[in-house]
Design a protein around this motif. Structure first.
Motif, PDB file in Angstrom:
ATOM      1  N   SER A 146     -89.321 -23.077 -36.620  1.00 37.36           N
ATOM      2  CA  SER A 146     -89.870 -23.995 -35.610  1.00 37.36           C
ATOM      3  C   SER A 146     -89.400 -25.436 -35.749  1.00 37.36           C
ATOM      4  O   SER A 146     -89.504 -26.219 -34.809  1.00 37.36           O
ATOM      5  N   ALA A 147     -88.877 -25.843 -36.900  1.00 35.55           N
ATOM      6  CA  ALA A 147     -88.450 -27.231 -37.087  1.00 35.55           C
ATOM      7  C   ALA A 147     -87.051 -27.505 -36.538  1.00 35.55           C
ATOM      8  O   ALA A 147     -86.579 -28.637 -36.565  1.00 35.55           O
ATOM      9  N   VAL A 148     -86.390 -26.461 -36.025  1.00 34.38           N
ATOM     10  CA  VAL A 148     -85.051 -26.612 -35.459  1.00 34.38           C
ATOM     11  C   VAL A 148     -85.004 -25.975 -34.081  1.00 34.38           C
ATOM     12  O   VAL A 148     -85.463 -24.841 -33.902  1.00 34.38           O
ATOM     13  N   LYS A 149     -84.480 -26.691 -33.100  1.00 35.92           N
ATOM     14  CA  LYS A 149     -84.263 -26.160 -31.763  1.00 35.92           C
ATOM     15  C   LYS A 149     -82.771 -25.925 -31.584  1.00 35.92           C
ATOM     16  O   LYS A 149     -81.956 -26.793 -31.912  1.00 35.92           O
ATOM     17  N   THR A 150     -82.412 -24.760 -31.064  1.00 37.03           N
ATOM     18  CA  THR A 150     -81.003 -24.446 -30.824  1.00 37.03           C
ATOM     19  C   THR A 150     -80.844 -24.001 -29.378  1.00 37.03           C
ATOM     20  O   THR A 150     -81.602 -23.159 -28.898  1.00 37.03           O
ATOM     21  N   ALA A 151     -79.856 -24.548 -28.691  1.00 35.06           N
ATOM     22  CA  ALA A 151     -79.707 -24.247 -27.266  1.00 35.06           C
ATOM     23  C   ALA A 151     -78.254 -24.302 -26.839  1.00 35.06           C
ATOM     24  O   ALA A 151     -77.452 -25.070 -27.392  1.00 35.06           O
ATOM     25  N   LEU A 152     -77.923 -23.481 -25.844  1.00 35.01           N
ATOM     26  CA  LEU A 152     -76.634 -23.516 -25.180  1.00 35.01           C
ATOM     27  C   LEU A 152     -76.803 -24.091 -23.789  1.00 35.01           C
ATOM     28  O   LEU A 152     -77.799 -23.826 -23.113  1.00 35.01           O
ATOM     29  N   GLY A 153     -75.846 -24.858 -23.353  1.00 37.85           N
ATOM     30  CA  GLY A 153     -75.878 -25.427 -22.010  1.00 37.85           C
ATOM     31  C   GLY A 153     -74.574 -26.143 -21.750  1.00 37.85           C
ATOM     32  O   GLY A 153     -73.600 -26.000 -22.510  1.00 37.85           O
ATOM     33  N   ARG A 154     -74.547 -26.915 -20.682  1.00 37.30           N
ATOM     34  CA  ARG A 154     -73.333 -27.665 -20.360  1.00 37.30           C
ATOM     35  C   ARG A 154     -73.595 -29.159 -20.415  1.00 37.30           C
ATOM     36  O   ARG A 154     -74.666 -29.626 -20.017  1.00 37.30           O
ATOM     37  N   LEU A 155     -72.600 -29.876 -20.895  1.00 40.53           N
ATOM     38  CA  LEU A 155     -72.662 -31.335 -20.972  1.00 40.53           C
ATOM     39  C   LEU A 155     -71.350 -31.862 -20.400  1.00 40.53           C
ATOM     40  O   LEU A 155     -70.279 -31.601 -20.955  1.00 40.53           O
ATOM     41  N   VAL A 210     -71.693 -26.434 -24.498  1.00 43.22           N
ATOM     42  CA  VAL A 210     -71.916 -26.976 -25.835  1.00 43.22           C
ATOM     43  C   VAL A 210     -73.100 -26.260 -26.476  1.00 43.22           C
ATOM     44  O   VAL A 210     -73.930 -25.650 -25.799  1.00 43.22           O
ATOM     45  N   GLY A 211     -73.149 -26.339 -27.787  1.00 41.88           N
ATOM     46  CA  GLY A 211     -74.333 -25.913 -28.525  1.00 41.88           C
ATOM     47  C   GLY A 211     -75.031 -27.145 -29.068  1.00 41.88           C
ATOM     48  O   GLY A 211     -74.383 -28.009 -29.667  1.00 41.88           O
ATOM     49  N   ILE A 212     -76.323 -27.254 -28.804  1.00 38.21           N
ATOM     50  CA  ILE A 212     -77.090 -28.400 -29.310  1.00 38.21           C
ATOM     51  C   ILE A 212     -78.136 -27.914 -30.304  1.00 38.21           C
ATOM     52  O   ILE A 212     -78.885 -26.970 -30.030  1.00 38.21           O
ATOM     53  N   LEU A 213     -78.162 -28.569 -31.445  1.00 39.82           N
ATOM     54  CA  LEU A 213     -79.143 -28.289 -32.494  1.00 39.82           C
ATOM     55  C   LEU A 213     -79.953 -29.565 -32.707  1.00 39.82           C
ATOM     56  O   LEU A 213     -79.383 -30.619 -32.998  1.00 39.82           O
ATOM     57  N   ALA A 214     -81.263 -29.464 -32.538  1.00 38.28           N
ATOM     58  CA  ALA A 214     -82.125 -30.645 -32.670  1.00 38.28           C
ATOM     59  C   ALA A 214     -83.268 -30.337 -33.625  1.00 38.28           C
ATOM     60  O   ALA A 214     -83.944 -29.308 -33.492  1.00 38.28           O
ATOM     61  N   THR A 215     -83.496 -31.214 -34.578  1.00 42.51           N
ATOM     62  CA  THR A 215     -84.651 -31.050 -35.455  1.00 42.51           C
ATOM     63  C   THR A 215     -85.901 -31.565 -34.749  1.00 42.51           C
ATOM     64  O   THR A 215     -85.839 -32.526 -33.972  1.00 42.51           O
ATOM     65  N   ASP A 216     -87.017 -30.913 -35.006  1.00 45.59           N
ATOM     66  CA  ASP A 216     -88.280 -31.250 -34.343  1.00 45.59           C
ATOM     67  C   ASP A 216     -89.198 -31.962 -35.339  1.00 45.59           C
ATOM     68  O   ASP A 216     -89.819 -31.324 -36.191  1.00 45.59           O
TER      69      ASP A 216
END
Length: 484
Positions: free
Chosen positions: A281-290, A295-301
Motif C-alpha cells: 500500500s505504500a507504493v502506487k504503480t500505474a501505466l498511462g501516457r505522458l 510511461v510507468g509511474i511509481l509513487a510512494t504514498d
C-alpha cells in the motif's frame, strides 16, 4: 464423394466444433461464464480472428490471431466447455505454437485461463505438458507482452503459468487461482473457508498474485485491450505514440501527500491503469501516457506510515520497474517517503532482500528514468527510487528533503548535547531540514533542478523528449543475479 459433398461434410464438422457440446456450453453460461470462442469474439475486432488448429482434437483450447483496435494480437484460451479445459499434450503443443508465432511476428499474447487442471489418467505426460508450456512462457517473457486473464478455476501449475504473465487480470465472480485444493488449505484446523475466500480475486489481489481485478469477463477483456493499447508489440518496438493533451498543461495537484491524485494529474487526460493496488500500500504503480508516450509511474504514498517501504512494497516496485524496463517504457518515480519500514526483529532479512531487489531493479534498468522528489527522500529510498546517477533526470519540489535520516531521527541521534542544553527540538529539526532541502540538494548535484510543483508535467515531458533516443545496455552477461 465429390467436391460439393466434401465441402458440405466439412461445413457440418466445423459447425459442430464451433457450437460445442450444448450441455457443456449451457453449464458454462449458467455459471456466468462465456465459452472460449465467445471470449475471443469479445476481444478481437469484428471479423479479424483467425483460429490456429481449430479442429485439433483433445486440445480443449481455442487459439489464434486477430486485431485489437488494429493491433495484431495472439490468443490462447482454455475451453472449459470442452472437458473442463483440461491440460493435455495437444493443448500444450497448441499454446507453444501460438507463442512461437507471436514471437516471430512480434505481437502480444492474451492467455485466458479456465481449467480444472489435467486429465489425471494422463499421468506423467500431463506434467510434461505443463513443463513444456512453462518453459515456452518463461522464454517468451520480456520478448512480447503476456497478459493473463483468470476467467475460471486455475489450479496447480496452471496458476504458476498465470504468474509468468507480465500482467494478470482476475475476474471477481468466477476467477480462482490456487496451488492447492481447499481441502489441503483448510487442513485439520476446522476453520473451513470457501474457495472464493481462499482463491478468489480479492484474496489474490491482496497478496499480489493478481495485478488487476474485474467485475465481469467483459471488464477483464476491456482491461486486456487497454493494456495492449499501451504496451509495445514486442521488445523490438517502441510503445505506440498517441496524441496527448496539452503539452504545456499545468497540473492541479501540488500536495505531496496525494499520491493517486499526483499520478492521474500528470497523465494525459487523467487516465491511468493502477496495478497491484491491493498489495504493497505504500507504493502506487500505474501505466498511462505522458505527452503521448506510454510511461510507468511509481509513487510512494506518504499517508501510509510516512511512505515507509515494507518488503511487499519493495517487491511490488521492483516487479513494476522490471516490467517497464522489459519494453523500454520510461520509468518515472514520485518520491515522498521516510525510508524503509521498521520490521519486526525476525523479519529484517525479508525486508533486506526486498530492498536489495528494488535497488537492483532500478539500477539495472536501462529504460529512460526520471525522478521527482516531492517530499521526503530518506536513506535507502532516495537511492532506490532515483538517486543521483541512477535516474537520468531528477527534480525536487521546493519543500523536498533529501537526507540520510529523517529530521526527527537526525536530531535525536546527532544533537544530544544541544537538546540537553535546552535547545528547541523543533528548531533543530527545521535547521536539519533546511540543510538537506531541495536547494542544498541541487547545489550538491543530487538533483538537476528545483521546480514549481504545478510545472512537473512540463518538465517530465521535456525530459522524456530528450531521453527518447536513449540507448544504454548492460555489460555482456547471461543475466544478473537479482537478489530474490
Amino acid at each position: 464423394m465429390d467436391m460439393m459433398e466434401r465441402l458440405q461434410a466439412l461445413a457440418e464438422e466445423k459447425a459442430a466444433v464451433l457450437q460445442g457440446d450444448k450441455d457443456r456450453v449451457g453449464k458454462q453460461h449458467a455459471a456466468g461464464k462465456s465459452t472460449a470462442r465467445e471470449r475471443a469474439q469479445k476481444l478481437f475486432d469484428a471479423g479479424s480472428f483467425a483460429e490456429i488448429e481449430g479442429l485439433r482434437e483433445e486440445s480443449h483450447l481455442v487459439a489464434g490471431c486477430g486485431t485489437v483496435n488494429g493491433q495484431a494480437v495472439y490468443l490462447a484460451a482454455q475451453d472449459y466447455a470442452s472437458r473442463g479445459g483440461a491440460m493435455t499434450r495437444e493443448q500444450a503443443a497448441k499454446i507453444q505454437k501460438t507463442l512461437r508465432l507471436a514471437r516471430v511476428t512480434g505481437a502480444p499474447v492474451v492467455l485466458m485461463l479456465d481449467s480444472e487442471g489435467v486429465k489425471m489418467e494422463n499421468g506423467a505426460e500431463a506434467l510434461a505438458s505443463y513443463a513444456r508450456t512453462v518453459n515456452a512462457l518463461a522464454r517468451m517473457s520480456g520478448v512480447c507482452p503476456l497478459i493473463g486473464c483468470i476467467m475460471g478455476p486455475v489450479r496447480g501449475l496452471a496458476a504458476v503459468m498465470a504468474q509468468l504473465c507480465d500482467i494478470t487480470v482476475q475476474v471477481k465472480k468466477t476467477g480462482e487461482m490456487a496451488l492447492h485444493t481447499a481441502l489441503v488449505m483448510n487442513g485439520e484446523k476446522g476453520k473451513e473457508k470457501t474457495a472464493a475466500q481462499l482463491f478468489g480475486a480479492e484474496t489474490m489481489f491482496a497478496q499480489g498474485a493478481a495485478a488487476l481485478t474485474a467485475e465481469s469477463e467483459e471488464e477483464a477483456i476491456a482491461l486486456a485491450a487497454a493494456l495492449i493499447d499501451l504496451l509495445p508489440a514486442s521488445n523490438m518496438e517502441d510503445a505506440p505514440l498517441a496524441e496527448g493533451d496539452d503539452l504545456n498543461r499545468l497540473t492541479v495537484c501540488d500536495d505531496p501527500e496525494e499520491a493517486n491524485a499526483l499520478v492521474t494529474d500528470l497523465m494525459d487526460e487523467g487516465r491511468a491503469i493502477f496495478l497491484y493496488q491491493g498489495y504493497g500500500s505504500a507504493v502506487k504503480t500505474a501505466l498511462g501516457r505522458l505527452g503521448g508516450r506510454t510511461v510507468g509511474i511509481l509513487a510512494t504514498d506518504h499517508k501510509q506510515d510516512g511512505g515507509r517501504l515494507t518488503a511487499a512494497d519493495c517487491r511490488k516496485a521492483a516487479r513494476f520497474i522490471r516490467l517497464c524496463d522489459c519494453y523500454q517504457l520510461p520509468i518515472i518515480t514520485l518520491v515522498n517517503t521516510e525510508g524503509l519500514a521498521v520490521p519486526a526483529p525476525d523479519a529484517q532479512g525479508e525486508l533486506l532482500r526486498g530492498a536489495a531487489d528494488l535497488v537492483y531493479a532500478y539500477a539495472e534498468a536501462t529504460a529512460p528514468k526520471a525522478a521527482v522528489f516531492t517530499g521526503s527522500a530518506v536513506g535507502t529510498a532516495y537511492v532506490a527510487l532515483g538517486g543521483s546517477r541512477l535516474a537520468d533526470m531528477s527534480y525536487a519540489w521546493p519543500t523536498a528533503v533529501l537526507a540520510p535520516l529523517t529530521p526527527q531521527a537526525a536530531v535525536q541521534t546527532l544533537n544530544g548535547e544541544e537538546l540537553n542544553a535546552g535547545e528547541s527540538r523543533e528548531a533543530l529539526e527545521e535547521k536539519y531540514a533546511e540543510a538537506n532541502g531541495a536547494l542544498a540538494a541541487a547545489k550538491a548535484g543530487a538533483v538537476d533542478d528545483v521546480i514549481e510543483p504545478r510545472e512537473t508535467r512540463k518538465y517530465l515531458i521535456a525530459a522524456l523528449e530528450v531521453l527518447s533516443q536513449k540507448h544504454d545496455v548492460n555489460l555482456p552477461k547471461k543475466h544478473g543475479n537479482l537478489p530474490l
